[in-house]
Write a protein that holds these residues in place. Structure first.
Motif, PDB file in Angstrom:
ATOM      1  N   GLY A 197     -29.723  18.023 -49.174  1.00 56.94           N
ATOM      2  CA  GLY A 197     -29.725  16.951 -50.160  1.00 56.94           C
ATOM      3  C   GLY A 197     -31.001  16.147 -50.078  1.00 56.94           C
ATOM      4  N   GLY A 198     -30.871  14.834 -49.808  1.00 52.81           N
ATOM      5  CA  GLY A 198     -32.027  13.960 -49.729  1.00 52.81           C
ATOM      6  C   GLY A 198     -32.619  13.887 -48.350  1.00 52.81           C
ATOM      7  N   ALA A 199     -32.117  14.701 -47.412  1.00 48.41           N
ATOM      8  CA  ALA A 199     -32.622  14.635 -46.055  1.00 48.41           C
ATOM      9  C   ALA A 199     -34.042  15.170 -45.992  1.00 48.41           C
ATOM     10  CB  ALA A 199     -31.710  15.431 -45.114  1.00 48.41           C
ATOM     11  N   ARG A 200     -34.784  14.686 -45.045  1.00 45.46           N
ATOM     12  CA  ARG A 200     -36.151  15.138 -44.844  1.00 45.46           C
ATOM     13  C   ARG A 200     -36.164  16.523 -44.201  1.00 45.46           C
ATOM     14  NH1 ARG A 200     -40.216  12.382 -40.471  1.00 45.46           N
ATOM     15  NH2 ARG A 200     -41.765  14.050 -40.436  1.00 45.46           N
ATOM     16  N   ARG A 201     -37.169  17.311 -44.501  1.00 49.14           N
ATOM     17  CA  ARG A 201     -37.322  18.627 -43.900  1.00 49.14           C
ATOM     18  C   ARG A 201     -38.491  18.585 -42.917  1.00 49.14           C
ATOM     19  NH1 ARG A 201     -34.292  22.354 -46.416  1.00 49.14           N
ATOM     20  NH2 ARG A 201     -35.529  24.102 -45.659  1.00 49.14           N
ATOM     21  N   ILE A 202     -38.263  19.130 -41.729  1.00 45.87           N
ATOM     22  CA  ILE A 202     -39.305  19.143 -40.707  1.00 45.87           C
ATOM     23  C   ILE A 202     -39.456  20.554 -40.159  1.00 45.87           C
ATOM     24  CG2 ILE A 202     -38.901  16.730 -40.076  1.00 45.87           C
ATOM     25  CD1 ILE A 202     -37.489  17.730 -37.556  1.00 45.87           C
ATOM     26  N   PRO A 203     -40.594  20.863 -39.524  1.00 51.39           N
ATOM     27  CA  PRO A 203     -40.803  22.211 -38.985  1.00 51.39           C
ATOM     28  C   PRO A 203     -39.824  22.530 -37.862  1.00 51.39           C
ATOM     29  CG  PRO A 203     -42.879  20.985 -39.115  1.00 51.39           C
ATOM     30  CD  PRO A 203     -41.777  19.998 -39.342  1.00 51.39           C
ATOM     31  N   LEU A 204     -39.429  23.799 -37.784  1.00 50.61           N
ATOM     32  CA  LEU A 204     -38.509  24.287 -36.748  1.00 50.61           C
ATOM     33  C   LEU A 204     -39.060  25.572 -36.155  1.00 50.61           C
ATOM     34  CD1 LEU A 204     -35.705  24.560 -35.268  1.00 50.61           C
ATOM     35  CD2 LEU A 204     -34.953  25.815 -37.306  1.00 50.61           C
ATOM     36  N   ILE A 205     -39.008  25.669 -34.838  1.00 49.01           N
ATOM     37  CA  ILE A 205     -39.468  26.875 -34.156  1.00 49.01           C
ATOM     38  C   ILE A 205     -38.637  27.048 -32.886  1.00 49.01           C
ATOM     39  CG2 ILE A 205     -41.201  25.831 -32.658  1.00 49.01           C
ATOM     40  CD1 ILE A 205     -43.082  28.110 -33.339  1.00 49.01           C
ATOM     41  N   GLY A 206     -38.559  28.269 -32.394  1.00 48.28           N
ATOM     42  CA  GLY A 206     -37.862  28.526 -31.145  1.00 48.28           C
ATOM     43  C   GLY A 206     -38.679  28.061 -29.956  1.00 48.28           C
ATOM     44  N   LEU A 207     -38.011  27.582 -28.923  1.00 49.83           N
ATOM     45  CA  LEU A 207     -38.710  27.065 -27.747  1.00 49.83           C
ATOM     46  C   LEU A 207     -39.595  28.132 -27.112  1.00 49.83           C
ATOM     47  CD1 LEU A 207     -39.068  24.668 -25.788  1.00 49.83           C
ATOM     48  CD2 LEU A 207     -37.142  25.558 -24.480  1.00 49.83           C
ATOM     49  N   ALA A 208     -39.093  29.348 -26.997  1.00 52.53           N
ATOM     50  CA  ALA A 208     -39.883  30.419 -26.404  1.00 52.53           C
ATOM     51  C   ALA A 208     -41.094  30.755 -27.269  1.00 52.53           C
ATOM     52  CB  ALA A 208     -39.018  31.660 -26.194  1.00 52.53           C
ATOM     53  N   GLN A 209     -40.902  30.727 -28.578  1.00 51.32           N
ATOM     54  CA  GLN A 209     -41.993  31.045 -29.501  1.00 51.32           C
ATOM     55  C   GLN A 209     -43.077  29.969 -29.479  1.00 51.32           C
ATOM     56  OE1 GLN A 209     -40.639  31.283 -33.548  1.00 51.32           O
ATOM     57  NE2 GLN A 209     -42.469  32.341 -34.294  1.00 51.32           N
ATOM     58  N   ALA A 210     -42.687  28.751 -29.124  1.00 54.66           N
ATOM     59  CA  ALA A 210     -43.621  27.623 -29.179  1.00 54.66           C
ATOM     60  C   ALA A 210     -44.792  27.765 -28.213  1.00 54.66           C
ATOM     61  CB  ALA A 210     -42.880  26.315 -28.890  1.00 54.66           C
ATOM     62  N   GLY A 211     -44.666  28.647 -27.236  1.00 49.95           N
ATOM     63  CA  GLY A 211     -45.761  28.857 -26.303  1.00 49.95           C
ATOM     64  C   GLY A 211     -46.891  29.690 -26.873  1.00 49.95           C
ATOM     65  N   GLY A 212     -46.667  30.302 -28.036  1.00 51.32           N
ATOM     66  CA  GLY A 212     -47.702  31.129 -28.655  1.00 51.32           C
ATOM     67  C   GLY A 212     -48.796  30.297 -29.282  1.00 51.32           C
ATOM     68  N   GLU A 213     -49.887  30.948 -29.603  1.00 48.52           N
ATOM     69  CA  GLU A 213     -51.012  30.265 -30.236  1.00 48.52           C
ATOM     70  C   GLU A 213     -50.753  30.056 -31.721  1.00 48.52           C
ATOM     71  OE1 GLU A 213     -53.590  29.017 -28.656  1.00 48.52           O
ATOM     72  OE2 GLU A 213     -52.759  29.719 -26.757  1.00 48.52           O
ATOM     73  N   GLY A 214     -51.329  28.996 -32.256  1.00 45.45           N
ATOM     74  CA  GLY A 214     -51.305  28.767 -33.693  1.00 45.45           C
ATOM     75  C   GLY A 214     -50.196  27.880 -34.203  1.00 45.45           C
ATOM     76  N   TYR A 215     -49.325  27.390 -33.310  1.00 39.44           N
ATOM     77  CA  TYR A 215     -48.217  26.552 -33.764  1.00 39.44           C
ATOM     78  C   TYR A 215     -48.481  25.059 -33.567  1.00 39.44           C
ATOM     79  CZ  TYR A 215     -45.615  30.897 -34.082  1.00 39.44           C
ATOM     80  OH  TYR A 215     -45.203  32.164 -34.419  1.00 39.44           O
ATOM     81  N   PHE A 216     -49.358  24.713 -32.622  1.00 38.81           N
ATOM     82  CA  PHE A 216     -49.681  23.318 -32.356  1.00 38.81           C
ATOM     83  C   PHE A 216     -51.198  23.153 -32.306  1.00 38.81           C
ATOM     84  CE2 PHE A 216     -45.525  23.972 -30.419  1.00 38.81           C
ATOM     85  CZ  PHE A 216     -44.809  22.872 -30.865  1.00 38.81           C
ATOM     86  N   ASP A 217     -51.673  21.987 -32.753  1.00 32.41           N
ATOM     87  CA  ASP A 217     -53.088  21.707 -32.585  1.00 32.41           C
ATOM     88  C   ASP A 217     -53.332  21.136 -31.190  1.00 32.41           C
ATOM     89  OD1 ASP A 217     -52.381  19.000 -32.611  1.00 32.41           O
ATOM     90  OD2 ASP A 217     -53.094  18.650 -34.655  1.00 32.41           O
ATOM     91  N   ASP A 218     -54.567  20.746 -30.910  1.00 32.80           N
ATOM     92  CA  ASP A 218     -54.899  20.275 -29.569  1.00 32.80           C
ATOM     93  C   ASP A 218     -54.146  19.007 -29.184  1.00 32.80           C
ATOM     94  OD1 ASP A 218     -56.616  22.381 -29.262  1.00 32.80           O
ATOM     95  OD2 ASP A 218     -58.423  21.254 -29.791  1.00 32.80           O
ATOM     96  N   GLY A 219     -53.718  18.228 -30.186  1.00 31.32           N
ATOM     97  CA  GLY A 219     -52.975  17.006 -29.906  1.00 31.32           C
ATOM     98  C   GLY A 219     -51.479  17.214 -29.765  1.00 31.32           C
ATOM     99  N   GLY A 220     -51.033  18.463 -29.974  1.00 29.83           N
ATOM    100  CA  GLY A 220     -49.614  18.749 -29.860  1.00 29.83           C
ATOM    101  C   GLY A 220     -48.836  18.555 -31.142  1.00 29.83           C
ATOM    102  N   TYR A 221     -49.539  18.478 -32.284  1.00 30.11           N
ATOM    103  CA  TYR A 221     -48.859  18.314 -33.562  1.00 30.11           C
ATOM    104  C   TYR A 221     -48.641  19.684 -34.214  1.00 30.11           C
ATOM    105  CZ  TYR A 221     -50.296  13.506 -32.889  1.00 30.11           C
ATOM    106  OH  TYR A 221     -50.484  12.257 -32.360  1.00 30.11           O
ATOM    107  N   PRO A 222     -47.517  19.883 -34.895  1.00 22.55           N
ATOM    108  CA  PRO A 222     -47.228  21.198 -35.482  1.00 22.55           C
ATOM    109  C   PRO A 222     -48.207  21.559 -36.589  1.00 22.55           C
ATOM    110  CG  PRO A 222     -45.616  19.559 -36.201  1.00 22.55           C
ATOM    111  CD  PRO A 222     -46.435  18.913 -35.132  1.00 22.55           C
ATOM    112  N   VAL A 223     -48.723  22.774 -36.531  1.00 21.81           N
ATOM    113  CA  VAL A 223     -49.642  23.280 -37.553  1.00 21.81           C
ATOM    114  C   VAL A 223     -49.296  24.740 -37.824  1.00 21.81           C
ATOM    115  CG1 VAL A 223     -51.553  21.738 -36.944  1.00 21.81           C
ATOM    116  CG2 VAL A 223     -51.361  23.959 -35.821  1.00 21.81           C
ATOM    117  N   GLY A 224     -49.976  25.345 -38.782  1.00 25.65           N
ATOM    118  CA  GLY A 224     -49.808  26.761 -39.048  1.00 25.65           C
ATOM    119  C   GLY A 224     -48.648  27.052 -39.976  1.00 25.65           C
ATOM    120  N   GLY A 225     -48.533  28.306 -40.373  1.00 26.76           N
ATOM    121  CA  GLY A 225     -47.530  28.691 -41.356  1.00 26.76           C
ATOM    122  C   GLY A 225     -46.361  29.461 -40.788  1.00 26.76           C
ATOM    123  N   GLY A 226     -46.249  29.539 -39.460  1.00 26.69           N
ATOM    124  CA  GLY A 226     -45.190  30.337 -38.862  1.00 26.69           C
ATOM    125  C   GLY A 226     -43.902  29.596 -38.606  1.00 26.69           C
TER     126      GLY A 226
END
Length: 220
Positions: free
Chosen positions: A91-120
């Motif tokens: 509904g009107g709820a906000r949408r935010i990025p979601l990823i698996g904890l194990a997958q989060a260790g891969g490259e391309g998901y966070f920038d150097d500051g730890g903010y979510p980036v990329g299209g995965g």
């Protein structure tokens, strides 16, 4: 329940509304210094509780129910039961990025500051959270049981202040990503604990840590 639990919940509520602690006090019609660190300790050095009146005013000003605030106090709130419809809707709820904890260790998901980036990233619908960089992780494994179980989804706020006793997501410079409890932090080192006693605790020198973000909500 500890003094720190209440103050941490107030700080989390402020962060969710994009406010500092003083900004939250001002929004509630209180003295802007009401939630300052100096007000959290008495003249005798003993921890102080916020007044019930100030808590009531904060809840009223932010439209927060007591149950939701209590969930912030315990650190085990159910984000997806407060108006969100899960991964697909919302509904009107906000949408935010979601990823698996194990997958989060891969490259391309966070920038150097730890903010979510990329299209995965997948997406998840959640109640409004003030931090524009908030993201969600799906827990894997049992190291945080019984608080977080395999498959639970936690919402992480890079903007939320982190204190001892908080549940956090940490990424090391080697690419390891883990959800733990912050047991101790000094100027040189942090110590992290698994809530499940069958799993080990960890210690890292600060240069080994890329970033550490606080868990502010969790689905149960």
């Amino acid at each position: 329940m500890r003094h720190d639990d209440i103050w941490r919940a107030i700080d989390a509520l402020a962060a969710e509304h994009g406010l500092s602690a003083s900004g939250l006090a001002r929004k509630a019609g209180l003295d802007p210094t009401a939630f300052n660190p100096s007000k959290r300790v008495g003249a005798d050095g003993r921890a102080r509780w916020p007044s019930t009146e100030s808590v009531a005013k904060v809840l009223s000003a932010t439209g927060t129910g007591f149950d939701a605030f209590a969930a912030l106090v315990t650190g085990a709130a159910s984000a997806l039961s407060h108006g969100a419809a899960g991964r697909g809707g919302g509904g009107g709820a906000r949408r935010i990025p979601l990823i698996g904890l194990a997958q989060a260790g891969g490259e391309g998901y966070f920038d150097d500051g730890g903010y979510p980036v990329g299209g995965g990233w997948d997406e998840i619908a959640v109640p409004e959270i003030g931090d524009p960089n908030a993201y969600a992780l799906e827990i894997s494994g049992d190291s945080m049981e019984p608080v977080f179980r395999d498959g639970d989804i936690v919402i992480v706020s890079p903007a939320a202040p982190v204190r001892r006793g908080d549940r956090v997501v940490v990424r090391t410079r080697k690419g390891e990503v883990m959800a733990k409890e912050l047991r101790r932090q000094s100027a040189r080192r942090i110590e992290l604990a698994s809530l499940n006693p069958a799993h080990p605790s960890y210690g890292f020198e600060l240069p080994e840590i890329a970033w550490m973000h606080r868990i502010v909500w969790a689905s149960q």
